[in-house]
Design a protein around this motif. Structure first.
Motif, PDB file in Angstrom:
ATOM      1  N   LEU A 536      10.829   5.352  20.214  1.00 39.48           N
ATOM      2  CA  LEU A 536      10.819   4.016  19.630  1.00 39.48           C
ATOM      3  C   LEU A 536      10.002   3.985  18.337  1.00 39.48           C
ATOM      4  N   LYS A 537      10.416   3.132  17.409  1.00 41.79           N
ATOM      5  CA  LYS A 537       9.734   2.992  16.129  1.00 41.79           C
ATOM      6  C   LYS A 537       8.768   1.818  16.202  1.00 41.79           C
ATOM      7  N   VAL A 538       7.519   2.143  16.481  1.00 40.36           N
ATOM      8  CA  VAL A 538       6.494   1.125  16.638  1.00 40.36           C
ATOM      9  C   VAL A 538       5.203   1.626  15.995  1.00 40.36           C
ATOM     10  N   SER A 539       4.452   0.729  15.372  1.00 44.75           N
ATOM     11  CA  SER A 539       3.146   1.100  14.838  1.00 44.75           C
ATOM     12  C   SER A 539       2.167  -0.034  15.061  1.00 44.75           C
ATOM     13  N   ALA A 540       0.882   0.293  15.019  1.00 46.65           N
ATOM     14  CA  ALA A 540      -0.160  -0.709  15.247  1.00 46.65           C
ATOM     15  C   ALA A 540      -1.359  -0.408  14.366  1.00 46.65           C
ATOM     16  N   LEU A 541      -1.996  -1.463  13.890  1.00 45.42           N
ATOM     17  CA  LEU A 541      -3.212  -1.358  13.093  1.00 45.42           C
ATOM     18  C   LEU A 541      -4.312  -2.180  13.731  1.00 45.42           C
ATOM     19  N   MET A 542      -5.545  -1.693  13.613  1.00 41.71           N
ATOM     20  CA  MET A 542      -6.706  -2.516  13.932  1.00 41.71           C
ATOM     21  C   MET A 542      -7.432  -2.802  12.630  1.00 41.71           C
ATOM     22  N   LYS A 543      -7.495  -4.068  12.261  1.00 41.68           N
ATOM     23  CA  LYS A 543      -8.100  -4.469  11.000  1.00 41.68           C
ATOM     24  C   LYS A 543      -9.443  -5.161  11.249  1.00 41.68           C
ATOM     25  N   VAL A 544     -10.379  -4.940  10.345  1.00 43.16           N
ATOM     26  CA  VAL A 544     -11.657  -5.636  10.368  1.00 43.16           C
ATOM     27  C   VAL A 544     -11.528  -6.865   9.475  1.00 43.16           C
ATOM     28  N   LEU A 545     -11.943  -8.011  10.003  1.00 46.02           N
ATOM     29  CA  LEU A 545     -11.820  -9.265   9.275  1.00 46.02           C
ATOM     30  C   LEU A 545     -13.180  -9.750   8.764  1.00 46.02           C
ATOM     31  N   ASP A 546     -13.143 -10.476   7.673  1.00 43.19           N
ATOM     32  CA  ASP A 546     -14.340 -11.143   7.187  1.00 43.19           C
ATOM     33  C   ASP A 546     -14.763 -12.179   8.226  1.00 43.19           C
ATOM     34  N   SER A 547     -16.026 -12.152   8.607  1.00 38.71           N
ATOM     35  CA  SER A 547     -16.488 -13.019   9.699  1.00 38.71           C
ATOM     36  C   SER A 547     -16.389 -14.495   9.354  1.00 38.71           C
ATOM     37  N   GLN A 548     -16.383 -14.821   8.069  1.00 36.87           N
ATOM     38  CA  GLN A 548     -16.326 -16.221   7.667  1.00 36.87           C
ATOM     39  C   GLN A 548     -14.899 -16.684   7.404  1.00 36.87           C
ATOM     40  N   THR A 549     -14.185 -15.939   6.545  1.00 32.77           N
ATOM     41  CA  THR A 549     -12.850 -16.382   6.128  1.00 32.77           C
ATOM     42  C   THR A 549     -11.745 -15.920   7.059  1.00 32.77           C
ATOM     43  N   GLY A 550     -11.998 -14.861   7.828  1.00 33.30           N
ATOM     44  CA  GLY A 550     -10.958 -14.320   8.694  1.00 33.30           C
ATOM     45  C   GLY A 550      -9.942 -13.476   7.966  1.00 33.30           C
ATOM     46  N   GLN A 551     -10.192 -13.197   6.680  1.00 34.87           N
ATOM     47  CA  GLN A 551      -9.266 -12.378   5.914  1.00 34.87           C
ATOM     48  C   GLN A 551      -9.551 -10.898   6.135  1.00 34.87           C
ATOM     49  N   ILE A 553     -10.463  -7.139   5.571  1.00 37.74           N
ATOM     50  CA  ILE A 553     -11.251  -6.432   4.566  1.00 37.74           C
ATOM     51  C   ILE A 553     -11.240  -4.928   4.774  1.00 37.74           C
ATOM     52  N   ASP A 554     -10.711  -4.451   5.894  1.00 35.36           N
ATOM     53  CA  ASP A 554     -10.755  -3.021   6.175  1.00 35.36           C
ATOM     54  C   ASP A 554      -9.749  -2.696   7.269  1.00 35.36           C
ATOM     55  N   VAL A 555      -9.333  -1.430   7.324  1.00 36.97           N
ATOM     56  CA  VAL A 555      -8.520  -0.918   8.431  1.00 36.97           C
ATOM     57  C   VAL A 555      -9.366   0.095   9.177  1.00 36.97           C
ATOM     58  N   ALA A 556      -9.670  -0.191  10.435  1.00 40.48           N
ATOM     59  CA  ALA A 556     -10.537   0.690  11.211  1.00 40.48           C
ATOM     60  C   ALA A 556      -9.770   1.850  11.818  1.00 40.48           C
ATOM     61  N   ALA A 557      -8.531   1.601  12.286  1.00 35.99           N
ATOM     62  CA  ALA A 557      -7.761   2.665  12.938  1.00 35.99           C
ATOM     63  C   ALA A 557      -6.309   2.227  13.053  1.00 35.99           C
ATOM     64  N   SER A 558      -5.443   3.187  13.356  1.00 38.47           N
ATOM     65  CA  SER A 558      -4.037   2.865  13.544  1.00 38.47           C
ATOM     66  C   SER A 558      -3.407   3.822  14.535  1.00 38.47           C
ATOM     67  N   ALA A 559      -2.227   3.480  14.999  1.00 42.62           N
ATOM     68  CA  ALA A 559      -1.466   4.327  15.912  1.00 42.62           C
ATOM     69  C   ALA A 559       0.009   4.144  15.607  1.00 42.62           C
ATOM     70  N   PHE A 560       0.791   5.194  15.846  1.00 38.61           N
ATOM     71  CA  PHE A 560       2.225   5.110  15.585  1.00 38.61           C
ATOM     72  C   PHE A 560       2.936   6.172  16.401  1.00 38.61           C
ATOM     73  N   THR A 561       4.226   6.007  16.590  1.00 36.51           N
ATOM     74  CA  THR A 561       5.022   6.983  17.327  1.00 36.51           C
ATOM     75  C   THR A 561       5.488   8.067  16.361  1.00 36.51           C
ATOM     76  N   VAL A 562       5.137   9.313  16.683  1.00 33.90           N
ATOM     77  CA  VAL A 562       5.414  10.424  15.783  1.00 33.90           C
ATOM     78  C   VAL A 562       6.918  10.675  15.668  1.00 33.90           C
ATOM     79  N   ARG A 563       7.597  10.825  16.799  1.00 31.26           N
ATOM     80  CA  ARG A 563       9.028  11.135  16.763  1.00 31.26           C
ATOM     81  C   ARG A 563       9.883   9.904  16.512  1.00 31.26           C
ATOM     82  N   GLY A 564       9.291   8.732  16.703  1.00 28.73           N
ATOM     83  CA  GLY A 564      10.027   7.525  16.399  1.00 28.73           C
ATOM     84  C   GLY A 564      10.188   7.298  14.911  1.00 28.73           C
ATOM     85  N   GLY A 565       9.376   8.012  14.110  1.00 27.18           N
ATOM     86  CA  GLY A 565       9.475   7.877  12.665  1.00 27.18           C
ATOM     87  C   GLY A 565       8.908   6.572  12.160  1.00 27.18           C
TER      88      GLY A 565
END
Length: 752
Positions: A536-551, A553-565
């Motif tokens: 399956l073609k699926v990916s995920a990100l964990m993002k760090v947000l600004d504590s005040q604005t919620g926007q 500001i950073d990507v801490a880690a990610s995961a994805f399916t290798v053979r799913g492309g």
């Protein structure tokens, strides 16, 4: 070593590895021979020592088989060019045997442009050496099986092979394409929980033997170099190529029991990662991505590192200076007899091996990725957990199934009666039999002796020594000495599992009953993790947000399916800088109070049903998604091509903030092509009983039943996808790689 490159990556999914102890016959290497015809020549010397007289190990010989199978089937080595020197071979891993093998097999044969691999698995140590350049004047060594020890006044003399000697041997090679892999360490030693440390203590009172110095002088004379030259060159960098170490100089390398076999935690992870890699990744990225699994498996805070020759740019070259020559795989066929096959499972993630005991299915794939048939796993060798027997169920080429063909996972089979193994620590003393009896009375809890087999946790008391060590490491909230609780296999404590100082064993086991149920549920759901093999073609990100604005500001880690492309980095705001946070052992450290958000992208042309589960440092489970408990069954749906933010800013009323307890947190992203109806019904029922309408849901005592329903949903989806799965034994739950993608994102909740 100088100029070490520490591991600063956190964007690839976890990967692990496997091994074989098969002495495969020459006729089985048809594919390997074809690959090996390409120049340059590829030579390997693989050393593994288990039978040390006073400090035996169990996984070092397996490490050499791990490397051998990888080099042959993934990198095209000719088996005749790989020399094993172990307790079980004609050439024994004595001091003389190792040095002469290096000279005869590598130095005398390697030509300019050839590739040379040297691997050592065994004990390391340290000797006093004023020329080493290190502040403590200690030189790392490698301990042969026939180590000689003598005393001279207050000094101890040992016949170890020094790092200086390895430098000279590498210098004597005519090629620059040299990869040295060292799975040993040079401090610690002895046992640690369920692990054995690959080190024999040395120190300032331990000196190298005269024969070692004499051997070095012979090489210096032969090369026309002085000892001052050796001192200066060693302080600049390594002699040639690249040296990969399984642990930093002050860290512990673990000899680790897995499900049915032992191996070095690092060698196991490294070789499996290379089996699964789909691109010719540079070595600095490889070692960085391997670190996370090594740290988790060893439980000794073991972080691999590497060094390259100065100004060589070798850190940007592929592993072993070679490109992959076969598709990624979970296994390789080693014997064929009619419809029966024998194969070794080289690409299975360690915590998923239990899902490959019976009924798992594999596609037979040639070196052009063409599917030739299907193999069913019937059993695994009880004496060697990665050797399997199977049956060919389907094939388009009945006479074309030969040894050397690779196998890719099609479906795994999770046992219904899987237990949680709890090791009994020596700190229990005379209470061990009572603890064993109390644990045995619990459903699906299996008490075992340490060092015999893989365990998930250790039950024991907080000792004075453990307490002092935790204090030195500045661990918060240390339980009192004498209290009962749970440890990880390497003796890291499990937060929230310890009681009072005077609690008896029976009361301690009773108190932990709910904890055991939660930990078992976590083990079961982790058996679904298949980011390496899912289609399956699926990916995920964990993002760090600004504590005040919620926007973001950073990507801490990610995961994805290798053979799913799946694309690893979905469209992001320009202000996001991936991996800028602090990383340790491949795992990002997120201070308490950090606000995070998850982004899941369905890149399929069909809808997927998704669940996000958090496993806390205490082993508790929390559902982050779905999180609308009054909605229909579509609450878990992410439509084709859709990206879903969790939580969704401006819509969801909750926030996700890193909180206590401190420690490693694992987020599981589970995407299914078939509905998760029963699991969703159970979650909604739990929420209603608590009066909750939306937001994250803590499973508490309900974790077991929820995960059971989730596995049931996955099983029904798999069995309904193909008639072949309908014949699966009812004692297992099937998980089809075309129907499920299960990925993991890890981070460490830290104090700052």
């Amino acid at each position: 070593m100088k100029r070490r490159h520490f591991l600063q990556f956190a964007t690839s999914t976890l990967a692990t590895l496997g091994l074989s102890q098969l002495d495969i016959q020459q006729h089985s290497w048809r594919y390997a021979k074809v690959l090996a015809q390409n120049t340059p020549r590829k030579l390997a010397l693989l050393v593994g020592i288990n039978n040390y007289p006073n400090d035996p190990l169990k996984g070092c010989i397996n490490d050499t088989y791990l490397q051998r199978e990888l080099l042959i089937h993934r990198f095209g080595f000719n088996p005749k060019d790989i020399l094993l020197v172990t307790d079980e071979t004609n050439i024994k891993p004595t001091r003389t045997g190792i040095l002469e093998a290096f000279e005869e097999h590598l130095i005398k044969q390697a030509k300019p442009g050839d590739v040379v691999v040297y691997h050592f698995s065994g004990h390391g140590s340290q000797v006093f050496d004023p020329d080493t350049g290190a502040s403590d004047q200690l030189n790392s060594t490698f301990v042969p099986i026939d180590r000689e020890i003598s005393k001279s006044a207050e000094q101890i003399i040992v016949s170890d092979v020094m790092g200086e000697t390895l430098f000279l041997l590498m210098s004597a090679l005519q090629t620059e394409n040299v990869a040295v892999v060292l799975d040993s360490c040079h401090s610690g030693g002895g046992k640690r929980g369920n692990l054995t440390i690959r080190a024999i203590n040395g120190g300032a009172r331990v000196n190298p033997s005269p024969m070692e110095r004499s051997y070095q002088e012979q090489w210096l004379s032969q090369m026309g170099k002085s000892r001052e030259w050796l001192k200066q060159e060693r302080q600049k960098s390594i002699a040639k190529g690249i040296v990969i170490a399984s642990a930093a100089r002050s860290q512990l390398a673990a000899d680790t029991p897995f499900d049915g076999f032992h191996a070095g935690a690092f060698t196991y992870v490294l070789t499996q990662y290379l089996w699964q890699s789909t691109s010719d990744e540079p070595i600095n990225s490889i070692i960085a991505n391997v670190a996370r699994s090594t740290t988790r498996i060893s439980s000794t805070r073991q972080i691999p590192e590497f060094e390259v020759k100065k100004d060589s740019n070798n850190e940007k070259k592929p592993a072993y200076f070679l490109k992959h020559q076969l598709p990624s795989a979970e296994a390789v066929i080693t014997k064929v007899a009619g419809n029966s096959v024998e194969f070794w499972l080289g690409g299975i993630e360690p915590q998923s091996i239990a899902a490959f005991n019976k009924n798992a299915l594999f596609s037979i794939v040639d070196n052009q990725s063409k599917i030739l048939g299907i193999v069913r796993l019937d059993s695994r060798n009880p004496n060697n957990g990665l050797v399997a027997q199977g049956t060919i169920l389907e094939t388009s080429q009945p006479k074309g199934i030969k040894p050397g063909l690779i196998l890719q996972e099609q479906a795994r089979a999770i046992p219904n009666n899987l237990s949680l193994r709890i090791g009994l620590d020596e700190s229990l003393g005379a209470d061990k039999p009572t603890a064993s009896q109390a644990l045995s009375r619990l459903n699906r809890i299996e008490p075992v002796e340490l060092g015999k087999m893989e365990v998930q946790y250790i039950f024991g008391r907080m000792t004075e020594a453990n307490y002092q060590e935790l204090q030195e490491r500045k661990v918060a909230d240390i339980p009192p000495v004498g209290s009962l609780g749970l440890y990880a296999p390497g003796l890291d404590l499990i937060p929230g599992s310890f009681g009072g100082a005077k609690e008896n064993v029976t009361a301690g086991v009773e108190r932990l009953k709910a904890k055991f149920r939660s930990l078992l549920a976590a083990r079961l759901v982790k058996l679904t993790l298949n980011a390496d093999s899912s289609k399956l073609k699926v990916s995920a990100l964990m993002k760090v947000l600004d504590s005040q604005t919620g926007q973001p500001i950073d990507v801490a880690a990610s995961a994805f399916t290798v053979r799913g492309g799946a694309i690893n980095s979905p469209q992001l705001p320009n202000n996001i800088k991936p991996n800028s946070g602090e990383i340790q052992g491949g795992i990002p450290n997120l201070p308490l109070g950090t606000r995070v958000q998850f982004l899941v992208e369905n890149q399929e042309d069909k809808d997927l049903f998704v669940s996000l589960l958090v496993i806390t440092p205490e082993g508790e489970m929390v559902v982050l998604f779905p999180n609308s408990w009054t909605a229909t069954s579509d609450a878990a749906l992410i439509k084709a091509g859709e990206r879903r933010q969790i939580p969704e800013l401006g819509k969801d009323s909750f926030k996700i903030t890193v909180g206590k307890p401190l420690g490693n947190v694992e987020v599981l992203v589970i995407a299914s092509a078939s509905p998760l109806r029963e699991a969703l019904k159970k979650l909604q029922s739990i929420a209603v009983s608590r009066g909750e309408r939306g937001g994250p849901l803590s499973l508490d005592d309900d974790a077991g039943s929820v995960i059971d329903d989730l596995l049931g949903d996955l099983d029904r989806g798999s069995r309904g996808s193909r008639s072949l799965y309908a014949s699966f034994d009812s004692s297992v739950r099937s998980v089809d790689t075309a129907q499920l993608a299960a990925m993991s994102i890890s981070f460490r909740a830290s104090s700052g």
